[in-house]
Structure formats: C-alpha cells, structure tokens
Design an enzyme around this catalytic site. Structure first.
Site, PDB file in Angstrom:
ATOM      1  N   ASP A  90      71.288  46.364  35.781  1.00  0.00           N
ATOM      2  CA  ASP A  90      71.531  47.522  36.642  1.00  0.00           C
ATOM      3  C   ASP A  90      70.207  48.265  36.823  1.00  0.00           C
ATOM      4  O   ASP A  90      69.732  48.928  35.892  1.00  0.00           O
ATOM      5  CB  ASP A  90      72.565  48.457  36.011  1.00  0.00           C
ATOM      6  CG  ASP A  90      73.986  47.899  36.038  1.00  0.00           C
ATOM      7  OD1 ASP A  90      74.133  46.667  36.213  1.00  0.00           O
ATOM      8  OD2 ASP A  90      74.934  48.689  35.876  1.00  0.00           O
ATOM      9  N   LYS A 152      75.541  50.371  43.294  1.00  0.00           N
ATOM     10  CA  LYS A 152      76.140  51.209  42.241  1.00  0.00           C
ATOM     11  C   LYS A 152      75.849  52.661  42.543  1.00  0.00           C
ATOM     12  O   LYS A 152      74.730  53.025  42.904  1.00  0.00           O
ATOM     13  CB  LYS A 152      75.568  50.794  40.887  1.00  0.00           C
ATOM     14  CG  LYS A 152      76.031  51.652  39.706  1.00  0.00           C
ATOM     15  CD  LYS A 152      75.428  51.120  38.405  1.00  0.00           C
ATOM     16  CE  LYS A 152      75.665  52.060  37.241  1.00  0.00           C
ATOM     17  NZ  LYS A 152      75.077  51.570  35.980  1.00  0.00           N
ATOM     18  N   LYS A 181      79.999  49.171  42.602  1.00  0.00           N
ATOM     19  CA  LYS A 181      80.255  49.668  41.255  1.00  0.00           C
ATOM     20  C   LYS A 181      80.251  51.190  41.298  1.00  0.00           C
ATOM     21  O   LYS A 181      79.254  51.807  41.693  1.00  0.00           O
ATOM     22  CB  LYS A 181      79.204  49.171  40.268  1.00  0.00           C
ATOM     23  CG  LYS A 181      79.400  49.742  38.847  1.00  0.00           C
ATOM     24  CD  LYS A 181      78.419  49.140  37.853  1.00  0.00           C
ATOM     25  CE  LYS A 181      78.537  49.807  36.485  1.00  0.00           C
ATOM     26  NZ  LYS A 181      77.618  49.224  35.480  1.00  0.00           N
TER      27      LYS A 181
END
Length: 222
Positions: A90, A152, A181
């Site tokens: 991430d 995300k 996400k």
C-alpha cells in the site's frame, strides 16, 4: 454471518508504538477470522511472514503516511518489503505532486512501483480528505492507466478517513480492472457493509475483527 465482510478486511495495525506481541495477536486474529490480509509496518514484515508461513497474506505500507519520500526511496522500500515476504503493498502518492498537477510524475512513480511488485498486489493511497473532487477523479484515471490493483482512500493519519461519497465517486470513475479499498474510520459492521455495497473490495480497519471478537465472547464463542 460476517464471513463476507471479514474476507475483505485488511486487519491493520500501524500505530507507531506497536510491538511484536500486538503484531502477533493481529496475525492470529486475522487467520482465525478469515481476513484478507494483515497490514503492518515494514519493520515487522519478515518476522510476520515467517510466523504466518503462508496462512495469511502480509500487507505493508510504503512512503507512509505522508507520501513525500522520493521515488527512489519508495522503490527501495517496495523491493525490500517484497524480499522480506510482503504479498501486498500500500503506497502513498506524492501529494505535493498531485496538488501541483504534476500528473506525469505521479503516474511514473505508481507505474514503477507496480513493475517492482510484479504479481504482488499494489494499492495506491490517495488521501481523499486532502484532495478536491477533480483530483480524486484524476487519480482514478491514473491508477487505472498504470495497472495498479487498487485505489485506496486514506492512511488514517491525515485527519480524515473513508467516506461513502468518496467510495461512490471512485466506483463511478475507476477502470474495470482496478478495485477500491476504503480505509480509515470504519468503526461498525453496518459501515463496513455499506462500503462494500458502494463498491469497496477491501476494507482497511483495525476495528471490525475486534467488534466480532467481542460479540463472540459475549455469546460464549471464540
């Protein structure tokens, strides 16, 4: 009852003072409750990967939480994390470049890290609470173009987390191959369920498993 939600949870512990006993506990809970992954600091990746021994995917963060490390540093962090056993990365985008409209630099950095990841999953944290709607839409396009796996919403460290509005916006603008996400502030099963309904494939949260764990104990279960 909650298997669908749990299967989408990146069970997360990124606080600065986390030690191995806490990391070990979230690893155990992630396996027990069937989470998608554990999301932990890079310094614990190797130990956690060895401890889990393939029982659970290990996710870690790059350029976290501010995103302003140089691309060379992010590349090293990514390669190091993967060498240590990370399955998912991430990364935080360079928000200064986003604000300056230096879109090609943003695109090149994400594309480079995706190449470093190979067949590993790359999620791109765009920090929605700091962006305009136009910037969010532009980031959907860039994430799609680079072949990154997820966009995300948040780090959870910038004063705001995922919102229903942002996930719905992403769902309208992200490409077919890319996923969403939602992360930051997901504090109830109802909230988690609604994010999934809006289009989130993953949920970054430390709370959902804790909630279910507490409920099970109160019901006399595990």
């Amino acid at each position: 009852m909650y298997e669908e939600i749990l299967s989408r949870v990146d069970h997360t512990l990124l606080k600065q003072t986390a030690g191995w006993p806490e990391i070990q506990e979230i690893c155990d809970d992630a396996v027990l409750y069937g989470a998608a992954s554990v999301c932990i600091p890079p310094s614990f990746v190797k130990r956690a990967a060895e401890y889990l021994d393939g029982r659970m995917k290990v996710c870690t963060v790059i350029g976290f939480p501010n995103g302003y490390s140089t691309t060379a540093v992010k590349r090293f962090e990514t390669e190091d994390a993967i060498a240590n056993g990370a399955d998912e990365i991430d990364m935080v985008v360079n928000l200064g470049d986003v604000k300056d409209g230096r879109w090609e630099l943003v695109r090149e950095e994400i594309a480079l890290l995706k190449r470093c990841c190979g067949d590993k999953v790359l999620k791109v944290i765009v920090e929605t609470c700091l962006l305009t709607e136009e910037e969010k839409v532009r980031m959907c396009a860039i994430v799609t173009e680079t072949g990154a796996d997820y966009i995300k919403t948040s780090t959870g460290f910038a004063g705001g987390g995922a919102t229903f509005e942002d996930v719905a916006l992403f769902a309208r603008h992200i490409g077919e191959h890319a996923k969403i996400k939602a992360a930051g502030g997901i504090d109830s099963l109802e909230t988690a369920e609604h994010f999934i309904e809006l289009g989130a494939s993953r949920l970054g949260t430390s709370r959902i498993i804790k909630i279910i764990k507490k409920q099970n104990k109160e019901d006399g279960g595990v």
